[in-house]
Design an enzyme around this catalytic site. Structure first.
Site, PDB file in Angstrom:
ATOM      1  N   ASP A 153      28.246 -10.577  36.514  1.00 34.37           N
ATOM      2  CA  ASP A 153      28.003 -11.777  35.709  1.00 34.37           C
ATOM      3  C   ASP A 153      29.134 -12.772  35.910  1.00 34.37           C
ATOM      4  O   ASP A 153      30.283 -12.496  35.558  1.00 34.37           O
ATOM      5  CB  ASP A 153      27.913 -11.360  34.236  1.00 34.37           C
ATOM      6  CG  ASP A 153      27.346 -12.475  33.367  1.00 34.37           C
ATOM      7  OD1 ASP A 153      27.463 -13.647  33.740  1.00 34.37           O
ATOM      8  OD2 ASP A 153      26.788 -12.148  32.305  1.00 34.37           O
ATOM      9  N   ASP A 154      28.839 -13.920  36.487  1.00 28.11           N
ATOM     10  CA  ASP A 154      29.822 -14.979  36.735  1.00 28.11           C
ATOM     11  C   ASP A 154      30.836 -14.603  37.823  1.00 28.11           C
ATOM     12  O   ASP A 154      31.936 -15.148  37.865  1.00 28.11           O
ATOM     13  CB  ASP A 154      30.597 -15.365  35.451  1.00 28.11           C
ATOM     14  CG  ASP A 154      29.720 -15.982  34.366  1.00 28.11           C
ATOM     15  OD1 ASP A 154      28.502 -16.074  34.567  1.00 28.11           O
ATOM     16  OD2 ASP A 154      30.266 -16.348  33.306  1.00 28.11           O
TER      17      ASP A 154
ATOM     18  N   HIS B  50      32.034 -11.995  33.107  1.00 29.30           N
ATOM     19  CA  HIS B  50      31.853 -13.038  32.086  1.00 29.30           C
ATOM     20  C   HIS B  50      32.943 -12.829  31.027  1.00 29.30           C
ATOM     21  O   HIS B  50      33.227 -11.695  30.643  1.00 29.30           O
ATOM     22  CB  HIS B  50      30.464 -12.858  31.477  1.00 29.30           C
ATOM     23  CG  HIS B  50      29.972 -13.971  30.611  1.00 29.30           C
ATOM     24  ND1 HIS B  50      30.571 -14.280  29.404  1.00 29.30           N
ATOM     25  CD2 HIS B  50      28.938 -14.834  30.754  1.00 29.30           C
ATOM     26  CE1 HIS B  50      29.901 -15.299  28.853  1.00 29.30           C
ATOM     27  NE2 HIS B  50      28.909 -15.655  29.650  1.00 29.30           N
TER      28      HIS B  50
ATOM     29  N   LYS C  58      29.828 -22.238  38.108  1.00 33.30           N
ATOM     30  CA  LYS C  58      28.757 -22.005  37.124  1.00 33.30           C
ATOM     31  C   LYS C  58      28.382 -23.286  36.382  1.00 33.30           C
ATOM     32  O   LYS C  58      29.240 -24.119  36.074  1.00 33.30           O
ATOM     33  CB  LYS C  58      29.262 -20.966  36.126  1.00 33.30           C
ATOM     34  CG  LYS C  58      28.344 -20.698  34.939  1.00 33.30           C
ATOM     35  CD  LYS C  58      28.924 -19.636  34.029  1.00 33.30           C
ATOM     36  CE  LYS C  58      28.035 -19.402  32.823  1.00 33.30           C
ATOM     37  NZ  LYS C  58      28.492 -18.276  31.982  1.00 33.30           N
TER      38      LYS C  58
ATOM     39  N   HIS D 161      19.559 -10.182  28.315  1.00 29.44           N
ATOM     40  CA  HIS D 161      19.543 -11.645  28.171  1.00 29.44           C
ATOM     41  C   HIS D 161      18.208 -12.311  28.494  1.00 29.44           C
ATOM     42  O   HIS D 161      18.173 -13.468  28.943  1.00 29.44           O
ATOM     43  CB  HIS D 161      20.678 -12.301  28.969  1.00 29.44           C
ATOM     44  CG  HIS D 161      21.303 -13.450  28.223  1.00 29.44           C
ATOM     45  ND1 HIS D 161      22.412 -14.130  28.620  1.00 29.44           N
ATOM     46  CD2 HIS D 161      20.904 -14.050  27.060  1.00 29.44           C
ATOM     47  CE1 HIS D 161      22.706 -15.077  27.759  1.00 29.44           C
ATOM     48  NE2 HIS D 161      21.799 -15.058  26.786  1.00 29.44           N
TER      49      HIS D 161
ATOM     50  N   CYS E  83      23.118 -17.714  32.828  1.00 29.09           N
ATOM     51  CA  CYS E  83      22.733 -16.302  32.694  1.00 29.09           C
ATOM     52  C   CYS E  83      21.251 -16.016  32.532  1.00 29.09           C
ATOM     53  O   CYS E  83      20.669 -15.287  33.319  1.00 29.09           O
ATOM     54  CB  CYS E  83      23.493 -15.695  31.519  1.00 29.09           C
ATOM     55  SG  CYS E  83      25.265 -15.687  31.773  1.00 29.09           S
TER      56      CYS E  83
ATOM     57  N   LYS F 269      23.747  -5.827  30.487  1.00 29.83           N
ATOM     58  CA  LYS F 269      23.306  -7.068  29.818  1.00 29.83           C
ATOM     59  C   LYS F 269      21.881  -7.442  30.205  1.00 29.83           C
ATOM     60  O   LYS F 269      21.570  -7.564  31.387  1.00 29.83           O
ATOM     61  CB  LYS F 269      24.294  -8.180  30.193  1.00 29.83           C
ATOM     62  CG  LYS F 269      23.858  -9.580  29.786  1.00 29.83           C
ATOM     63  CD  LYS F 269      25.000 -10.551  30.031  1.00 29.83           C
ATOM     64  CE  LYS F 269      24.547 -11.979  30.133  1.00 29.83           C
ATOM     65  NZ  LYS F 269      25.661 -12.917  30.296  1.00 29.83           N
TER      66      LYS F 269
ATOM     67  N   SER G 177      24.978 -12.450  26.073  1.00 27.90           N
ATOM     68  CA  SER G 177      26.315 -12.473  26.665  1.00 27.90           C
ATOM     69  C   SER G 177      27.372 -11.865  25.741  1.00 27.90           C
ATOM     70  O   SER G 177      27.268 -11.922  24.514  1.00 27.90           O
ATOM     71  CB  SER G 177      26.723 -13.907  27.020  1.00 27.90           C
ATOM     72  OG  SER G 177      25.876 -14.420  28.012  1.00 27.90           O
TER      73      SER G 177
ATOM     74  N   ASP H  82      25.015 -13.124  39.067  1.00 29.12           N
ATOM     75  CA  ASP H  82      23.978 -13.953  38.416  1.00 29.12           C
ATOM     76  C   ASP H  82      24.262 -15.451  38.553  1.00 29.12           C
ATOM     77  O   ASP H  82      23.371 -16.273  38.367  1.00 29.12           O
ATOM     78  CB  ASP H  82      23.813 -13.585  36.935  1.00 29.12           C
ATOM     79  CG  ASP H  82      24.970 -14.084  36.069  1.00 29.12           C
ATOM     80  OD1 ASP H  82      26.108 -14.221  36.565  1.00 29.12           O
ATOM     81  OD2 ASP H  82      24.730 -14.336  34.870  1.00 29.12           O
ATOM     82  N   ASN H  83      25.501 -15.821  38.844  1.00 33.73           N
ATOM     83  CA  ASN H  83      25.872 -17.232  39.078  1.00 33.73           C
ATOM     84  C   ASN H  83      27.346 -17.277  39.461  1.00 33.73           C
ATOM     85  O   ASN H  83      28.046 -16.272  39.386  1.00 33.73           O
ATOM     86  CB  ASN H  83      25.597 -18.140  37.854  1.00 33.73           C
ATOM     87  CG  ASN H  83      26.193 -17.647  36.557  1.00 33.73           C
ATOM     88  OD1 ASN H  83      25.484 -17.213  35.663  1.00 33.73           O
ATOM     89  ND2 ASN H  83      27.515 -17.686  36.445  1.00 33.73           N
TER      90      ASN H  83
ATOM     91  N   ARG I 295      18.606 -14.513  35.393  1.00 29.95           N
ATOM     92  CA  ARG I 295      18.017 -13.174  35.230  1.00 29.95           C
ATOM     93  C   ARG I 295      16.493 -13.220  35.209  1.00 29.95           C
ATOM     94  O   ARG I 295      15.810 -12.295  35.674  1.00 29.95           O
ATOM     95  CB  ARG I 295      18.532 -12.528  33.936  1.00 29.95           C
ATOM     96  CG  ARG I 295      19.913 -11.937  34.117  1.00 29.95           C
ATOM     97  CD  ARG I 295      20.738 -12.012  32.830  1.00 29.95           C
ATOM     98  NE  ARG I 295      22.104 -12.287  33.209  1.00 29.95           N
ATOM     99  CZ  ARG I 295      23.000 -11.341  33.463  1.00 29.95           C
ATOM    100  NH1 ARG I 295      22.689 -10.078  33.281  1.00 29.95           N
ATOM    101  NH2 ARG I 295      24.203 -11.670  33.869  1.00 29.95           N
TER     102      ARG I 295
HETATM  103 MG    MG Z   1      26.393 -15.496  34.263  1.00 28.10          MG
END
Ligand code: MG
Length: 476
Positions: A39-40, A222, A295, A134, A79, A132, A157, A274-275, A83
């Site tokens: 994540d991130d 994240h 992001k 989301h 996020c 996660k 998150s 995810d980003n 997803r």
């Molecule tokens: Mg993210």
């Protein structure tokens, strides 16, 4: 008709239904699927993508044994939307998901959509989701209601809790959920990476006799960053480096579990983010390497991420794939490899099997990839080597003081870009606008965008989109 004859007739009718049906006994076993989602995590955060101060030997090994994508994208640099694409094979705006769902949201994934879990469970797979989610936190939206036999993790998150650095009173205590039941609130986040990894490894051990799907979606890196006591202080890149190195170690744990269960080479093992990095957080953010921004933007640093795929039955070791591909392509890829039929409703992904197999003449799976942001604004598109940006404002940290120690800096949200064209092969950093030099390319790409606007909309041009399906909604 006798009861027995009726029963046989009904059985025959059931057997005649083409799908869903698990593979016949004796048929070759379809691959297990393991997707590890960070994540991130930024494009420049792994050794095999150029990181110098963060060590990722397990991911580097995965890349040596499989394929490393250089031009792999998420559908949106945030996020929930990202997803939604991964789990359904659709652009997130097609299925009504935008941005990041908050703890107050009454939206989630609609029951009409088919998730990866539902796709392969109909083929006899055991399915598990750890970490996660989301895609909606109300019970009817949770993974166990959308194709997953098991879920252990958090619904949204990890900063959506009373410890949020900027909105401390805005969020309720963070729930840790088993199935669809909260088993703990405000869990110690230092356990997250190792505990979710351990659950995934345990699922491998207990389900090795049949095909399985595991989505291990780490809440890290994240913010707020957290790492176990054993992983703390090990990296040369501070707490952020420790967090990445712990995720990398978890990839090694999972690989070992697959190998010990004798199914490593029968497994499609995917690692992706995810980003891009949340740059406002400074020393608690990752790096987008040579790419522009991060992001929350449709520049390459926001939407282009590392992606590694290991599956030796299909993918030659050590290959590099430069075709532009997107997370929404994983859904039809898994469908093809598992023998599952695609869902009846339209999706946007294309199978990556020809590219992964190295088929001669396998070209880009998409004529173009599209990047919407905010509620539904078409911000950019990529076709071949070209990236076209549509006019808009965007956020940047250029000229701003970076965040420190878990507290963010503030973005300049008024930066502007006009209609701009970049050659990503020559200029991956999106520094030289070639729109004036190549008006023919601009015209060609703009024409390609029109049907997508008509189909999925564009707030910037006040086009609603005729093929959008609403998200699920609860009245509370
Ligand atoms: Mg993210």
């Amino acid at each position: 008709m006798s009861p027995r004859a009726l029963c046989l007739l009904l059985l025959a009718a059931c057997a005649a239904r083409p799908d869903p049906e698990p593979p016949a006994a004796g048929a070759p076993r379809p691959p297990n699927v393991v997707i590890v989602l960070a994540d991130d995590l930024g494009y420049g955060d792994l050794g095999c993508y150029g990181a110098e101060r963060i060590r990722t030997p397990n991911l580097d090994r995965l890349a040596r044994e499989g394929a490393r994508f250089t031009d792999f994208y998420v559908a949106q640099a945030v996020c929930s939307a990202s997803r939604a694409a991964l789990h359904t094979g659709c652009y997130p705006n097609r299925i009504g998901i935008a941005g990041a769902l908050m703890p107050t949201a009454n939206l989630g994934i609609h029951e009409r959509e088919t998730t990866l879990g539902e796709l392969v469970r109909a083929r006899g797979y055991a399915t598990a989701m750890f970490g996660k989610w989301h895609l909606g936190h109300h019970p009817e939206f949770l993974p166990t209601h959308h194709g997953y036999d098991e879920f252990f993790g958090i619904p949204y998150s990890n900063d959506m809790h009373p410890g949020h650095p900027e909105q401390p009173k805005a969020h309720p205590p963070l729930p840790l959920i088993e199935g669809d039941r909260t088993v703990e609130v405000e869990p110690d986040q230092r356990r997250f990476t190792t505990e979710f990894t351990a659950r995934a490894a345990e699922f491998v051990r207990s389900h090795a006799e049949r095909p399985f799907l595991i989505v291990l979606a780490h809440p890290m890196p994240h913010v707020p960053l957290a790492v176990s006591a054993a992983g703390a202080g090990r990296s040369a890149a501070g707490l952020y480096g420790d967090v990445i190195e712990e995720i990398d170690a978890g990839v090694g744990v999972l690989r070992d579990a697959l190998a010990e269960a004798g199914v490593l080479d029968d497994t499609l093992f995917v690692f992706v983010s995810d980003n891009g990095p949340w740059l406002a957080y400074g020393d608690h953010a990752g790096s987008s390497g040579p790419l522009r921004e991060g992001k929350g933007t449709s520049f390459e640093g926001g939407v282009r991420v590392p992606c590694i795929v290991r599956y030796p039955r299909l993918v030659r070791a050590g290959c590099t794939i430069a075709n532009p591909c997107m997370t929404l392509d994983l859904f039809p890829t898994v469908a093809e490899l598992s023998g599952a039929p695609l869902p009846p409703l339209a999706i946007d992904g294309r199978s990556l099997v020809p590219i992964l197999r190295g088929d001669p003449g396998a070209g880009d799976p998409h004529e173009a990839l599209f990047f919407w942001y905010h509620a539904n604004s078409l911000e950019a598109m990529r076709a071949g080597r070209w990236k076209l940006h549509f006019p808009r404002t965007y956020r940047t940290m250029h000229g701003r003081a970076p965040g420190r120690a878990g507290r963010p800096g503030s973005y300049d949200t008024g930066a502007r870009i006009g209609l701009a064209l970049f050659d990503l092969v020559a200029d991956p950093g999106e520094t030289r606008d070639l729109a004036a030099a190549h008006p023919d390319v601009v015209t060609r790409l703009q024409a390609m965008a029109e049907p997508m606007r008509a189909e999925l909309g564009d707030d910037a041009q006040k086009v609603a989109g005729r093929a959008r399906r609403p998200a699920g909604r609860v009245q509370r």
